[in-house]
Write a protein that holds these residues in place. Structure first.
Motif, PDB file in Angstrom:
ATOM      1  N   UNK A   1       0.849  -1.197   0.000  1.00  0.00           N
ATOM      2  CA  UNK A   1       0.000   0.000   0.000  1.00  0.00           C
ATOM      3  C   UNK A   1       0.885   1.248   0.000  1.00  0.00           C
ATOM      4  N   UNK A   2       0.635   2.209  -0.884  1.00  0.00           N
ATOM      5  CA  UNK A   2       1.429   3.441  -0.916  1.00  0.00           C
ATOM      6  C   UNK A   2       1.344   4.197   0.408  1.00  0.00           C
ATOM      7  N   UNK A   3       2.467   4.790   0.808  1.00  0.00           N
ATOM      8  CA  UNK A   3       2.517   5.527   2.076  1.00  0.00           C
ATOM      9  C   UNK A   3       2.360   7.025   1.898  1.00  0.00           C
ATOM     10  N   UNK A   4       2.426   7.502   0.678  1.00  0.00           N
ATOM     11  CA  UNK A   4       2.330   8.936   0.430  1.00  0.00           C
ATOM     12  C   UNK A   4       1.589   9.180  -0.873  1.00  0.00           C
ATOM     13  N   UNK A   5       1.178  10.421  -1.050  1.00  0.00           N
ATOM     14  CA  UNK A   5       0.467  10.799  -2.268  1.00  0.00           C
ATOM     15  C   UNK A   5       1.351  10.613  -3.493  1.00  0.00           C
ATOM     16  N   UNK A  33      -7.427  16.122  -9.994  1.00  0.00           N
ATOM     17  CA  UNK A  33      -8.145  16.994  -9.050  1.00  0.00           C
ATOM     18  C   UNK A  33      -7.883  16.569  -7.594  1.00  0.00           C
ATOM     19  N   UNK A  34      -6.627  16.503  -7.182  1.00  0.00           N
ATOM     20  CA  UNK A  34      -6.320  16.018  -5.826  1.00  0.00           C
ATOM     21  C   UNK A  34      -6.900  16.883  -4.710  1.00  0.00           C
ATOM     22  N   UNK A  35      -6.969  18.204  -4.918  1.00  0.00           N
ATOM     23  CA  UNK A  35      -7.538  19.086  -3.894  1.00  0.00           C
ATOM     24  C   UNK A  35      -9.014  18.774  -3.660  1.00  0.00           C
ATOM     25  N   UNK A  36      -9.719  18.516  -4.756  1.00  0.00           N
ATOM     26  CA  UNK A  36     -11.156  18.227  -4.661  1.00  0.00           C
ATOM     27  C   UNK A  36     -11.393  16.905  -3.942  1.00  0.00           C
ATOM     28  N   UNK A  37     -10.541  15.922  -4.205  1.00  0.00           N
ATOM     29  CA  UNK A  37     -10.678  14.619  -3.544  1.00  0.00           C
ATOM     30  C   UNK A  37     -10.508  14.772  -2.043  1.00  0.00           C
ATOM     31  N   UNK A  73      -7.200   9.474   2.646  1.00  0.00           N
ATOM     32  CA  UNK A  73      -6.372  10.081   3.684  1.00  0.00           C
ATOM     33  C   UNK A  73      -5.061  10.612   3.117  1.00  0.00           C
ATOM     34  N   UNK A  74      -4.547   9.981   2.058  1.00  0.00           N
ATOM     35  CA  UNK A  74      -3.319  10.488   1.433  1.00  0.00           C
ATOM     36  C   UNK A  74      -3.556  11.857   0.792  1.00  0.00           C
ATOM     37  N   UNK A  75      -4.756  12.063   0.270  1.00  0.00           N
ATOM     38  CA  UNK A  75      -5.091  13.355  -0.331  1.00  0.00           C
ATOM     39  C   UNK A  75      -5.255  14.419   0.755  1.00  0.00           C
ATOM     40  N   UNK A  76      -5.832  14.029   1.875  1.00  0.00           N
ATOM     41  CA  UNK A  76      -5.976  14.954   3.001  1.00  0.00           C
ATOM     42  C   UNK A  76      -4.602  15.337   3.535  1.00  0.00           C
ATOM     43  N   UNK A  77      -3.712  14.356   3.663  1.00  0.00           N
ATOM     44  CA  UNK A  77      -2.367  14.615   4.164  1.00  0.00           C
ATOM     45  C   UNK A  77      -1.609  15.542   3.221  1.00  0.00           C
ATOM     46  N   UNK A  78      -1.842  15.400   1.930  1.00  0.00           N
ATOM     47  CA  UNK A  78      -1.175  16.272   0.951  1.00  0.00           C
ATOM     48  C   UNK A  78      -1.559  17.721   1.175  1.00  0.00           C
ATOM     49  N   UNK A 218       8.978  19.507  -8.187  1.00  0.00           N
ATOM     50  CA  UNK A 218       9.229  18.999  -6.838  1.00  0.00           C
ATOM     51  C   UNK A 218       8.357  17.816  -6.458  1.00  0.00           C
ATOM     52  N   UNK A 219       7.485  17.381  -7.354  1.00  0.00           N
ATOM     53  CA  UNK A 219       6.588  16.278  -7.026  1.00  0.00           C
ATOM     54  C   UNK A 219       6.146  15.559  -8.290  1.00  0.00           C
ATOM     55  N   UNK A 220       5.991  14.251  -8.184  1.00  0.00           N
ATOM     56  CA  UNK A 220       5.518  13.458  -9.323  1.00  0.00           C
ATOM     57  C   UNK A 220       4.077  13.788  -9.671  1.00  0.00           C
ATOM     58  N   UNK A 221       3.380  14.469  -8.782  1.00  0.00           N
ATOM     59  CA  UNK A 221       1.983  14.811  -9.038  1.00  0.00           C
ATOM     60  C   UNK A 221       1.769  16.320  -9.078  1.00  0.00           C
ATOM     61  N   UNK A 222       2.822  17.079  -9.345  1.00  0.00           N
ATOM     62  CA  UNK A 222       2.635  18.509  -9.545  1.00  0.00           C
ATOM     63  C   UNK A 222       1.827  18.710 -10.822  1.00  0.00           C
ATOM     64  N   UNK A 223       1.191  19.865 -10.989  1.00  0.00           N
ATOM     65  CA  UNK A 223       0.351  20.073 -12.182  1.00  0.00           C
ATOM     66  C   UNK A 223       1.097  19.934 -13.504  1.00  0.00           C
TER      67      UNK A 223
END
Length: 286
Positions: A1-5, A33-37, A73-78, A218-223
């Motif tokens: 299971x992934x530990x981070x976003x 749409x990670x913020x929306x999630x 929860x990973x999206x909330x932590x982000x 700085x992130x694999x999921x930056x825009x």
């Protein structure tokens, strides 16, 4: 299971082609749409992504989570770990009792950022260089604090390759410059959180026009990274009020060096001509 976003995003990107069409729609929405999630109910996310709520649960399980809540929860932590405002960091810096050690702390942070960045990008830097070598033209963009990184990359690259251009957007001309991006070219975009609106516009335009996209971020999921062909990730931690760009500059310099090595003798000849022209035009102090 992934530990981070970031780990989750990397997993989705790696397995996306294997997912069913319903799961692909849900997974694409998660990344786009990670913020929306982070702030929406599962039912709302399902409605927005045009899938059934049960599909989100099954998608979560297929990605290694017990259920939707654990994935969300990973999206909330982000959201919780978003960059601290610069003014807030500056106030902390002024109040600290460690001013005497700030210079050494800065150098230590630079070393740490370089080590992390080097560990994550050895293979991807070579792959990005190979991609850029194959295309007829390379566009480069970096705005605000990332402008010097983009400019340095273009300056070094153009010494041995003429078909490189810097997208600057001066005097509101970015839209006009984006028209020059053509299918089959490549576009390098540099940005870190909070991400520049202009950088995202360039990345979107590159994708729309069929240009290959290389993100230095700085992130694999930056825009700018979500749909990029190649992603180079740099660390920017700093005890100062402003993030460090030492590792970003190091990545850009490394990429130029790889490109020259890949181009070979032809690039060396072009570099010799450029250098001779600069000296002939008295660009340097005798």
């Amino acid at each position: 299971m992934p530990d981070s976003f970031d780990q989750l995003a990397a997993l989705i990107r790696a397995r996306f082609a294997e997912l069913s069409p319903q799961f692909q729609m849900g997974a694409a929405f998660l990344l786009d749409h990670p913020d929306e999630v982070a702030v929406s109910s599962m039912r709302k996310v399902a409605e927005r992504s045009q899938v059934q709520p049960a599909s989100l649960v099954r998608l979560s399980q297929q990605l290694g989570f017990p259920g939707w809540n654990e994935l969300r929860e990973l999206f909330v932590a982000r959201v919780r770990t978003r960059p601290e405002p610069l003014a807030s960091r500056a106030r902390s810096l002024v109040k600290t009792n460690a001013k005497d050690s700030l210079a050494s702390d800065m150098l230590a942070a630079h070393r740490h950022n370089l080590e992390l960045t080097a560990a994550h990008n050895v293979r991807s830097t070579v792959e990005a260089a190979r991609l850029l070598k194959r295309v007829p033209h390379v566009h480069v963009a970096g705005f605000r604090s990332c402008y010097p990184v983009a400019f340095g990359f273009v300056y070094g690259y153009r010494l041995f390759r003429p078909s490189v251009s810097l997208l600057t957007g001066e005097a509101g001309t970015l839209d006009m410059q984006l028209r020059n991006i053509e299918r089959g070219s490549a576009t390098v975009v540099i940005s870190f959180a909070p991400y520049s609106v202009e950088a995202v516009r360039v990345a979107q335009a590159a994708l729309e026009k069929g240009s290959r996209l290389v993100a230095i971020t700085d992130s694999a999921v930056s825009p700018i990274a979500l749909n990029a062909d190649k992603v180079l990730i740099f660390s920017h931690e700093s005890p100062s009020f402003f993030p460090s760009l030492v590792a970003a500059n190091a990545l850009a310099e490394s990429l130029v060096a790889h490109l020259l090595a890949l181009e070979g003798a032809g690039a060396v000849q072009q570099l010799e001509k450029t250098e001779a022209a600069l000296h002939a035009k008295a660009a340097y102090v005798p």
